[in-house]
Design a protein around this motif. Structure first.
Motif, PDB file in Angstrom:
ATOM      1  N   GLN A  95       0.822  -1.220   0.000  1.00 36.68           N
ATOM      2  CA  GLN A  95       0.000   0.000   0.000  1.00 36.68           C
ATOM      3  C   GLN A  95       0.854   1.268   0.000  1.00 36.68           C
ATOM      4  O   GLN A  95       0.489   2.261  -0.631  1.00 36.68           O
ATOM      5  CB  GLN A  95      -0.961  -0.001   1.189  1.00 36.68           C
ATOM      6  CG  GLN A  95      -1.958  -1.155   1.170  1.00 36.68           C
ATOM      7  CD  GLN A  95      -2.699  -1.258  -0.149  1.00 36.68           C
ATOM      8  OE1 GLN A  95      -3.238  -0.286  -0.660  1.00 36.68           O
ATOM      9  NE2 GLN A  95      -2.723  -2.474  -0.713  1.00 36.68           N
ATOM     10  N   THR A  96       1.995   1.249   0.664  1.00 35.79           N
ATOM     11  CA  THR A  96       2.863   2.440   0.652  1.00 35.79           C
ATOM     12  C   THR A  96       3.437   2.675  -0.733  1.00 35.79           C
ATOM     13  O   THR A  96       3.561   3.823  -1.172  1.00 35.79           O
ATOM     14  CB  THR A  96       3.997   2.288   1.676  1.00 35.79           C
ATOM     15  OG1 THR A  96       4.715   1.090   1.400  1.00 35.79           O
ATOM     16  CG2 THR A  96       3.461   2.262   3.085  1.00 35.79           C
ATOM     17  N   GLN A  99       0.664   4.236  -2.823  1.00 31.28           N
ATOM     18  CA  GLN A  99       0.383   5.632  -2.450  1.00 31.28           C
ATOM     19  C   GLN A  99       1.493   6.577  -2.886  1.00 31.28           C
ATOM     20  O   GLN A  99       1.276   7.776  -3.011  1.00 31.28           O
ATOM     21  CB  GLN A  99       0.145   5.740  -0.944  1.00 31.28           C
ATOM     22  CG  GLN A  99      -1.108   5.031  -0.474  1.00 31.28           C
ATOM     23  CD  GLN A  99      -2.360   5.472  -1.215  1.00 31.28           C
ATOM     24  OE1 GLN A  99      -2.555   6.655  -1.504  1.00 31.28           O
ATOM     25  NE2 GLN A  99      -3.211   4.503  -1.545  1.00 31.28           N
ATOM     26  N   GLN A 100       2.688   6.084  -3.121  1.00 28.83           N
ATOM     27  CA  GLN A 100       3.804   6.923  -3.564  1.00 28.83           C
ATOM     28  C   GLN A 100       3.736   7.241  -5.059  1.00 28.83           C
ATOM     29  O   GLN A 100       4.505   8.079  -5.538  1.00 28.83           O
ATOM     30  CB  GLN A 100       5.135   6.227  -3.256  1.00 28.83           C
ATOM     31  CG  GLN A 100       5.454   6.153  -1.788  1.00 28.83           C
ATOM     32  CD  GLN A 100       6.681   5.302  -1.517  1.00 28.83           C
ATOM     33  OE1 GLN A 100       7.222   4.666  -2.417  1.00 28.83           O
ATOM     34  NE2 GLN A 100       7.117   5.287  -0.270  1.00 28.83           N
ATOM     35  N   ALA A 104      -2.555   7.265  -7.580  1.00 32.60           N
ATOM     36  CA  ALA A 104      -2.732   5.908  -7.045  1.00 32.60           C
ATOM     37  C   ALA A 104      -3.862   5.165  -7.751  1.00 32.60           C
ATOM     38  O   ALA A 104      -3.747   3.971  -8.033  1.00 32.60           O
ATOM     39  CB  ALA A 104      -2.978   5.957  -5.550  1.00 32.60           C
TER      40      ALA A 104
END
Length: 135
Positions: A95-96, A99-100, A104
């Motif tokens: 998920q990180t 999100q980066q 997204a």
């Protein structure tokens, strides 16, 4: 058979697998497959010429592969056992990374398109109608 994997890898990046296997090597099984083919032929002898002594053979055929249009799975992703989802988008540790990205939602959309690889499935029904002539 295939070797199941504990965590999903990012299939969009080549060589990103962590190599951690789940269970025995080649211990997981893909779904079974079924395929029926059909061919119908009709031979016709054609006679021609003044005395009808010359002849040619004509064969009209209908050839159908995967007659029942069965969706056969030829490959699966090791982490999910699913041919259309490698599990990366739903994994907690990815998920990180998602999100980066610049957008997204677009990343999720295009990643899902890439993960749903048509080469993980067998060929659909194919119908061929043809004529062969021997003389």
């Amino acid at each position: 058979p295939y070797t199941a994997q504990v965590a999903p890898s990012n299939s969009a990046q080549i060589g990103s697998s962590d190599g951690t296997t789940k269970g025995n090597p080649f211990g997981a099984r893909m779904p079974g497959t079924f395929r029926a083919n059909m061919q119908l032929d009709k031979n016709i002898t054609l006679r021609f010429g003044e005395d009808k002594k010359k002849s040619a053979n004509m064969n009209i055929y209908l050839w159908v592969t995967n007659l029942f249009n069965t969706l056969n799975i030829s490959q699966v992703y090791r982490a999910t056992g699913n041919p259309g989802d490698d599990g990366f988008l739903n994994a907690a540790n990815s998920q990180t990374i998602i999100q980066q990205q610049n957008d997204a939602q677009s990343f999720r959309y295009y990643y899902a398109l890439k993960a749903n690889d048509p080469y993980n499935f067998g060929v659909p029904r194919q119908i061929r109608l043809g004529v062969k002539v021997d003389f």
